[in-house]
Scaffold this active site. Structure first.
Site, PDB file in Angstrom:
ATOM      1  N   HIS A 153     117.091  53.477  32.538  1.00 23.07           N
ATOM      2  CA  HIS A 153     117.858  52.297  33.295  1.00 23.07           C
ATOM      3  C   HIS A 153     119.172  52.763  32.979  1.00 23.07           C
ATOM      4  CE1 HIS A 153     113.983  49.952  31.677  1.00 23.07           C
ATOM      5  NE2 HIS A 153     113.987  49.750  32.890  1.00 23.07           N
ATOM      6  N   HIS A 209      95.422  20.859  21.090  1.00 18.16           N
ATOM      7  CA  HIS A 209      96.687  21.012  18.985  1.00 18.16           C
ATOM      8  C   HIS A 209      95.615  21.531  18.458  1.00 18.16           C
ATOM      9  CE1 HIS A 209      99.566  18.702  21.253  1.00 18.16           C
ATOM     10  NE2 HIS A 209     100.326  18.145  19.794  1.00 18.16           N
ATOM     11  N   ARG A 236      97.936  22.641   3.084  1.00 17.28           N
ATOM     12  CA  ARG A 236      99.822  22.718   3.333  1.00 17.28           C
ATOM     13  C   ARG A 236     100.774  21.648   2.296  1.00 17.28           C
ATOM     14  NH1 ARG A 236     100.584  16.917   6.904  1.00 17.28           N
ATOM     15  NH2 ARG A 236      98.398  16.425   6.344  1.00 17.28           N
ATOM     16  N   HIS A 254     118.885  49.958  38.984  1.00 16.24           N
ATOM     17  CA  HIS A 254     118.575  48.948  37.738  1.00 16.24           C
ATOM     18  C   HIS A 254     117.814  49.959  36.328  1.00 16.24           C
ATOM     19  CE1 HIS A 254     117.207  45.758  34.859  1.00 16.24           C
ATOM     20  NE2 HIS A 254     116.107  45.743  35.152  1.00 16.24           N
ATOM     21  N   GLU A 299     109.480  27.015  19.211  1.00 19.42           N
ATOM     22  CA  GLU A 299     108.929  27.530  18.882  1.00 19.42           C
ATOM     23  C   GLU A 299     108.856  29.034  18.713  1.00 19.42           C
ATOM     24  OE1 GLU A 299     107.323  24.918  20.470  1.00 19.42           O
ATOM     25  OE2 GLU A 299     106.798  23.770  18.626  1.00 19.42           O
ATOM     26  N   ARG A 303      95.669  20.538   7.471  1.00 17.82           N
ATOM     27  CA  ARG A 303      95.711  19.177   7.506  1.00 17.82           C
ATOM     28  C   ARG A 303      95.282  18.606   6.530  1.00 17.82           C
ATOM     29  NH1 ARG A 303      95.063  14.292  11.346  1.00 17.82           N
ATOM     30  NH2 ARG A 303      96.625  12.922  10.632  1.00 17.82           N
ATOM     31  N   GLY A 339     118.010  38.898  32.727  1.00 20.18           N
ATOM     32  CA  GLY A 339     117.255  38.260  32.264  1.00 20.18           C
ATOM     33  C   GLY A 339     116.968  37.838  31.292  1.00 20.18           C
TER      34      GLY A 339
END
Lengths: 690, 690
Positions: free
Chosen positions: B30, B497, B372, B277, B435, B544, B163
């Site tokens: 590049h 989930h 947890r 590029h 996230e 959980r 980008g």
């Protein structure tokens, strides 16, 4: 003006309480947003959207996307009140095994649900795809109709939440929506400023309206909150309706209505709290809310007959709208018999009859062709025979070979460039460097139902798309990924660009077919197989580098690729072979070369090309046994990626020629040699396994 | 003013041509951006950044992040000109096997490279993490110093590209950067409007400056382009420097300089094209450029001695700055002996001595504790002993149990909420629903080097983070993921989930340790093991739901978890067992119950708890053989996810109790029963395998 009477207002309050009761009954869920958004949801289903409750799949309907899928009750309650499938018992069985009312809305599961949402951002991003698809569909079936006069005109409505605005995927999709000037998309953003960590001020303080204006959206704000403690909260539905309708006049921009609400309004103590977002409110709080709204605090799931009757008037309006639409549709059919035939085929889920004939065959060639290049030729060859097929790339068109030659770009005319010409009804998609956005948009296009989309990027960036790919699989959306540069064969760009673990990680996704053809002819067969199936997503994993095009007069026919795995090179000796080499994609020719050497060493060796493990697994036991006789334990897998998953095929006695670490920056030939993906390595592994 | 003389301008032109020559020599790469950004890069390394070429790892240095990693020459050439490690031969060996100049910058590989970039968006997003870490580090080591006076003050500079602006992850991180008021971050955005599909107008038309203003950034525009065809292009470095410096006065906002350039300037025919590029320019074009700049078109890699001498003057300036800094650092050491001891320990990469002592142990409890919840207690217990440890969640703090009790939030004081109190030096991170941004930020924090970050979300949303997790692994960044709700045990939220394929898909990533402890005490051991290692990322996959806390007086010691796999329940009979059950996480107790039943059926059964396959694989062959004697072929794996990968452990005769499809919305107990993850299923599989 919405023109609501007291019964409408009672229906909205009923909706709030049904949401609170349903969550309370099961003991968990998200009551708050469904309570405060009840006026919005009722407005959409009663006053705004064109839909026919007696035919939820009506082609002319507007689409509704609940991007804040956790607030599924926002939709379920309206489906019930509008008479679309759900009954009161369904609301009572919220979030329980086998119910029609799962925790998040699921398409193909609950009538009237257009899309599976839940992962934040996904719904809004896919809605952009729906809006794009609507335009393309109109261009395909009824391009000359004046705006608003075609049976293929409809609108996409979205409810989104604070969480949707934070997720990066909505940035990608909404920036593109502004760029694409999607006047057929209206998003109501519920700015309640509460998420699981309570007040969103802890992490979220951007000016969303200004941001969407920067994307080129038409933005309107509606504030229902009075002073800071909410005493003067006024649910001004007329203002909201006016804001939504203001978008009708803005045909070249999507509309964002920023609606400021108080979550869980009017719950006496839990409104405006994180607790009301994701937990049952408790009997006391619900009782207090009922008293406030003039309901009996001791009764649950109360729907007064007059209220239901009033809400169900939408059934009649929907039927009337449908009937009116039918006239236009019939006229269109008559005037457009070819297009009508195309529509019928598509609605029946059939691939075009000429599909397999249109697939090119490639002459044997030792120097060969990159499978990405073959794929590009195949797409071009299919352009005429399969008008519903369209797609593009996330800024890698030339690398991914995703452009059907000569097809115009899908782009507002004012945004054509020197390199790309087209128009609003064009066929070549330009996603920009937005892989996850592309994935979600592809889902939306597929869910719209009348076209068949594909999208490309480098295989390594399937990581960026993974949330979208998973949702495609969950929704059984017939999306095709064109993932090129599928190994260290990518070369000099180095470890950040070389897929190593990706084939395995993608095969891990239930319902996704991962296809890695060995040569140009397998690529053609694979495209044919994928496009014949309309029940889920598939991934084409294609080489950057040339691979030999096998001489099919000597080797097994490429048609075998459709079975996922087949005998490419028959062993020399009769009876079971001593050894089976199982290879995919660009490593198949290494296996073929190795087999020649092994045969010279008197080891009777079969080569199985296995472009798609998932397809192979779906074959009869008899076929699988014929290809991989269980008596032959000496087996070697050859794939330029991690070996994970191959043990299932090669067994305890087998070996895998693989790469278990990240790549490096050098030319492809050097990398294959240095990382031991060579003919000699296959020969050694074969001898070892025998 | 930059105060450049003719030699500086010659150095900039030299930099352009070195970039063009290097790409031309290897034949790919590049060149364009490195040519047009040479003035910016030279300005940063010569005039803007505080750094010491003779000690690139100097603690007081500013950080440089090249977010457009494909333009690696932008950095390599400056590293060479500044005298940081690279020689001319290194530039000549660009993108070849074993060179110091790989296709994209790689940290730990090339001196002076702070971070591995390439996947677009990742660098900028991680730079936000570096800037956050700098503030936290200052708070940890020198909180009372006045702004600009501490040896822990430094600035983060980024070059980003079109980008980067399109990728969703930069939306997430930059929105948070604005929210966090990161005055120590300056981004120069090279708005050259060219990407691989040529003119970005085809997909990208947002107003980036307005968008960043909406995030709360300080935004300045600098336009080097003259009229449309570029005839009056003026590289006004003084204006650029002024724009960069304008951020110095804005202490409560990050700075974005939007720099409008023409890619590949001043190449005579390929400037402003997609070709420039990502492809070599060709000898003719490079020759033309050389003539234009007064260089001999026949010579390559020309660096005039006077030019190099001028550029290398930065070495002296860097040494002087370092010397000055040393004074302040010494004074700080003297005044802060405890903090200095902490710094020394961290710089040596040692875990605190009191770590294992500080880890809580949990009493046996059949009702048990969610892992947890145990993890939350462990983090709280470690708060005092490991001050460098900090972290938070992507809006799931309470669900992920990621908050060390009593620790303040990391937040501008004005943005505290009712639920969260803290300040700019706080410890609890709030990522919002972002996230992937969280993942990239965690990488940046780890790369800054003086603190140890963790971040939480639901395991299923590791999909959103995957690009960041891969980069953590590539960079061997000691980041810890706290991924809770690690199976269908999540319950009612349903298939979107519930992780199914995630454990396998994460184990596929080379260099990532995937840890799924069986009970509270394994969780403590696992945290201890993870925090003792500073050479790569690890994932804690936590339940959980409650799981029994095993009675360690009866069962194998939890310390075995540190070995990745260990015998939890010894078989009853001497000699090899008939059967081995290998389980992870919440399924271990099912294996234990099944073993009891199998023993009653006279099948001598061992239970191996295997919280981390990667750790187990690193043990001696002897240890592994002791735990899993190869003579015992009857084996069953038990994990509430796909079986992929387990065949390597259970072998041809083995069985896997697994889930090969997506989940559903119902309570956890129902799902485990309906999907066949039960004690009885393990018993059946065990008998089957025997």
């Amino acid at each position: 003006k919405a023109g609501w009477n007291d019964l409408d207002i009672r229906a909205v309050d009923t909706a709030r309480l049904l949401a609170a009761d349903a969550v309370q009954k099961v003991g968990n869920g998200h009551p708050g947003t469904a309570m405060s958004l009840a006026p919005l949801a009722y407005l959409l289903y009663q006053n705004v959207m064109t839909h026919d409750p007696s035919d939820p799949a009506w082609l002319g309907r507007d689409r509704f996307v609940l991007s804040c899928g956790h607030s599924s009750l926002t939709q379920y309650v309206q489906l019930y009140l509008s008479g679309i499938g759900l009954g009161l018992d369904d609301l009572k069985s919220l979030r329980t095994w086998g119910s029609q009312t799962p925790g998040h809305p699921e398409v193909h599961h609950t009538k009237g649900v257009e899309i599976t949402t839940g992962p934040l951002g996904s719904g809004l991003a896919s809605a952009v795809g729906m809006a794009m698809a609507q335009r393309r569909q109109r261009g395909l079936f009824d391009p000359d109709a004046k705006p608003g006069t075609s049976p293929f005109d409809h609108h996409v409505y979205v409810i989104a939440s604070d969480g949707d605005m934070q997720e990066g995927v909505t940035h990608e999709a909404c920036a593109l929506a502004g760029h694409q000037e999607l006047g057929n998309l209206t998003v109501v953003y519920d700015a309640n400023q509460i998420s699981i960590e309570d007040d969103t001020d802890i992490a979220f303080s951007e000016d969303v309206a200004a941001r969407f204006e920067a994307y080129g959206w038409h933005v309107v704000e509606v504030d229902w909150r009075g002073d800071a403690d909410g005493d003067e909260y006024v649910e001004d539905v007329d203002a909201l309706l006016a804001a939504i309708r203001s978008g009708d006049k803005v045909r070249d921009r999507p509309t964002l209505v920023v609606l400021h609400t108080i979550i869980a309004w009017p719950a006496p103590t839990k409104q405006n709290t994180g607790k009301a977002h994701g937990s049952a409110l408790g009997d006391e709080e619900i009782g207090g809310t009922k008293e406030l709204l003039g309901f009996d605090p001791k009764k649950s799931f109360v729907v007064e007959p007059a209220v239901l009757k009033r809400a169900r008037e939408v059934v009649k309006r929907g039927k009337a709208a449908h009937k009116e639409w039918d006239k236009g549709f019939k006229a269109w059919r008559k005037a457009n018999p070819d297009r009508a035939a195309l529509l019928d085929r598509i609605l029946e889920g059939r691939a075009p009859e000429g599909l397999s004939k249109a697939l090119p065959t490639f002459p044997a060639d030792a120097k060969g062709l990159a499978t990405r290049a073959a794929s590009g030729k195949i797409l071009t060859a299919l352009a005429d025979v399969m008008p519903e097929l369209w797609g593009g790339s996330a800024d890698l068109a030339e690398s991914n070979n995703t452009t059907m030659e000569g097809e115009p770009s899908f782009i507002p005319s004012s945004k054509q460039t020197n390199a790309w010409k087209g128009g609003p009804y064009g066929r070549t998609l330009h996603f920009g460097i937005r892989e996850n956005g592309m994935g979600m948009i592809l889902n939306g296009i597929a869910l719209e139902g009348l076209t068949r989309p594909y999208g490309g990027t480098f295989l390594v960036f399937s990581d960026y798309m993974r949330p979208a790919v998973r949702l495609a699989s969950i929704q059984q959306a017939p999306v095709t990924y064109v993932w090129t540069h599928d190994s260290i064969g990518l070369g000099e760009d180095g470890p950040t660009h070389q897929p190593i673990e990706h084939l395995a990680a993608l095969r891990a996704i239930p319902g996704l077919d991962v296809v890695r053809p060995a040569d140009a002819n397998e690529t053609a067969v694979a495209w044919g197989q994928i496009l014949t199936n309309s029940h889920g997503p598939a991934a084409m994993c294609l080489t950057r580098q040339n691979v030999p095009t096998f001489d099919r007069s000597t080797y097994g026919k490429a048609a075998g690729a459709a079975k996922g795995g087949y005998v490419l090179v028959q062993e020399s000796r009769a009876g079971d072979p001593d050894l089976i080499l199982v290879a995919t994609g660009s490593e198949v020719h290494l296996a073929v070369e190795a087999a020649e050497k092994l045969e010279k060493a008197k080891i009777s060796t079969r080569v199985v090309s296995m472009p798609c493990i998932e397809w192979f697994a779906r074959q009869t036991k008899g076929y699988r046994e014929k290809v991989l006789p269980s008596a032959v334990r000496a087996r070697v897998s050859v794939e330029a990626g991690i070996s994970m998953g191959w043990r299932d095929i090669v067994g305890d006695a087998g070996r895998s020629v693989s790469i278990e670490h990240f790549g490096a920056s050098a030319d492809a030939a050097t990398l294959f040699r240095e990382f031991g993906i060579t003919t000699d390595a296959v020969v050694r592994a074969g001898k070892d396994s025998v």
